[in-house]
Design an enzyme around this catalytic site. Structure first.
Site, mmCIF file in Angstrom:
data_model
loop_
_atom_site.group_PDB
_atom_site.id
_atom_site.type_symbol
_atom_site.label_atom_id
_atom_site.label_comp_id
_atom_site.label_asym_id
_atom_site.label_seq_id
_atom_site.Cartn_x
_atom_site.Cartn_y
_atom_site.Cartn_z
ATOM 1 N N LYS A 54 0.835 -1.201 0.000
ATOM 2 C CA LYS A 54 0.000 0.000 0.000
ATOM 3 C C LYS A 54 0.875 1.259 0.000
ATOM 4 C CE LYS A 54 -3.774 -2.425 2.281
ATOM 5 N NZ LYS A 54 -4.318 -2.856 3.590
ATOM 6 N N GLN A 98 -4.688 -1.673 9.886
ATOM 7 C CA GLN A 98 -4.443 -2.954 9.220
ATOM 8 C C GLN A 98 -5.067 -4.099 10.018
ATOM 9 O OE1 GLN A 98 -3.081 -3.487 6.161
ATOM 10 N NE2 GLN A 98 -3.550 -5.661 6.436
ATOM 11 N N ASP A 121 -11.162 3.321 4.378
ATOM 12 C CA ASP A 121 -11.199 1.871 4.241
ATOM 13 C C ASP A 121 -12.614 1.340 4.546
ATOM 14 O OD1 ASP A 121 -9.798 -0.495 3.602
ATOM 15 O OD2 ASP A 121 -9.479 -0.965 5.717
#
Lengths: 281, 281
Positions: A54, A98, A121
């Protein structure tokens, strides 16, 4: 095979190229670059590999990546406190935590510490509601990426019977809600579904999001159907590709289908957040 | 007819009786009574009738009703400010904003001003996520009432194919998510669905939540299916009752089915909020 490929690699590449131009255009107006902050707890090698990927993609399009690595033994409170700081930091446009965090960390509390305006996200309750009710907000990155793929290939959704196999928090459930908001008829199937074959074989569009390689036999797919495979276990899809590709009209490969679209969606939403937060067109 | 009745009147009555005893037990411990505050904007007669009915039921079980009536011309900011006060008022256990508010009021902003711990009508994004992910929180009152009716009659949900017809914010969408969380296979149908008949005729359980009297023909219902009709237009159900009742195993009447369960769910959740907020068993 007779199916055409929903090419995630090529589509994601085109999106990233567009983002390069867009970020450069925005930076000229503001003198700033979009910032995506990633919080990673512990040292799970797979998570670090994902984050590295990423970070590289961010750099490629001109987004500034910030990485906050916390020790594996961090408490929920410690992680929440770091996320809050990022929520309050005016220079940060997007926040990604994450997954998975170590077991002692309550992911829900951590997610809810993300400012919904920076939830690029798509993991907060506010984002779930925005997806369900088609309001301004961000999409969970994988379902958002699949929707972008459908858009790019002009896959018609309204009125079509769509099956989502799987009901996870950031994949199956939001996927179904996004399809529903685009006027698809949506069926959620999962591990407790009786006669999965029957349901799959009736669907115009199948989104496989179970993470069980080969769960969906190729000959269950209706002739002319669209298949998006978000399978992610051992890099193998949920759908038996070769046989399915002989029946489907459109199909995603694994890898190179849904995977690259997830990051593309994340970065696109980070740039969108930057635009909104600075009142730019 | 061969179907047995899912009797909402009787079930709601039994729930209210249980609540009388429960509220009295809790009050003995705390010296306090649960408080449900209702905010009503404007003077829509139907809304005032509903609120009056809720106030009467509150009094019956020992919940203290508080009613805040705001002028029809109130701005979003004014309504939000009233709701915030209630969210911060420690004596208030539940907050209900009567729907619909006048057009100039942004209902979403008003809903999100409700403290999720007091959202006993289940209208916030936090409640949607709690329903979707089976976390602590409150259910939207009508789908919550239908789930309670299924529970009371021992209707098996896991693995059964359930169709929800309708996808509104506080009825169809949360209904499907609640059923999914109980391991049903769930199909959402709506105005853009092609061949509604086909979908309905396959379902083990049909929840009708479209608000279109007679939308679902009785002979579409599969023999032995369960039918819950949340139709609410002109007090008429979405399902053609007489014919459906000859085929179904269980069916709700309209009125006397889902309607009384909505208030029962609201009051039950108000008492549950009081219990949680005071750390009572």
């Amino acid at each position: 095979m007779s199916a055409q490929i929903l090419d995630g690699n090529a589509t994601a590449k085109a999106i990233l190229n567009d983002l390069i131009a867009e970020v450069s255009r925005l930076s000229e107006q503001t003198g700033k670059r979009p910032v995506l902050a990633t919080v990673i707890v512990g040292d799970d090698p797979a998570s670090h590999t994902y984050v590295k990927m990423k970070v590289n993609r961010c750099r490629k399009v001109g987004i500034e990546p910030r990485q906050i690595t916390l020790p594996a033994e961090s408490s929920t409170e410690q992680v929440v406190s770091e996320v809050r700081k990022l929520s309050e930091d005016d220079s940060v446009d997007g926040i990604l935590v994450q997954h998975p965090a170590p077991a002692q960390v309550d992911e829900k509390q951590v997610f809810e510490a993300i400012d919904p305006d920076k939830d690029v996200d798509g993991v907060t309750a506010g984002s779930l509601a925005a997806m369900a009710f088609k309001e301004q907000g961000f999409r969970s990155a994988t379902p958002g990426g699949i929707m972008r793929l459908f858009e790019e290939y002009g896959i018609e959704l309204a009125g079509r019977h769509t099956i989502v196999v799987g009901r996870s928090r950031i994949l199956g459930i939001p996927m179904g809600l996004l399809l529903l908001a685009e006027n698809a008829t949506v069926t959620y199937c999962h591990s407790k579904t009786v006669d999965l074959k029957d349901h799959v074989s009736q669907a115009d569009i199948v989104v496989a999001a179970a993470g069980q390689p080969g769960l969906i036999a190729g000959d269950w797919i209706k002739t002319g159907a669209v298949v998006a495979d978000a399978g992610y276990a051992d890099n193998a899809g949920d759908v038996e590709f070769d046989v399915a590709a002989d029946r489907a009209a459109w199909i995603t490969p694994v890898p190179g289908g849904v995977g690259p679209m997830t990051i593309a969606c994340l970065l696109e939403q980070t740039v969108e957040s930057h635009r909104r937060r600075h009142g730019l067109d």
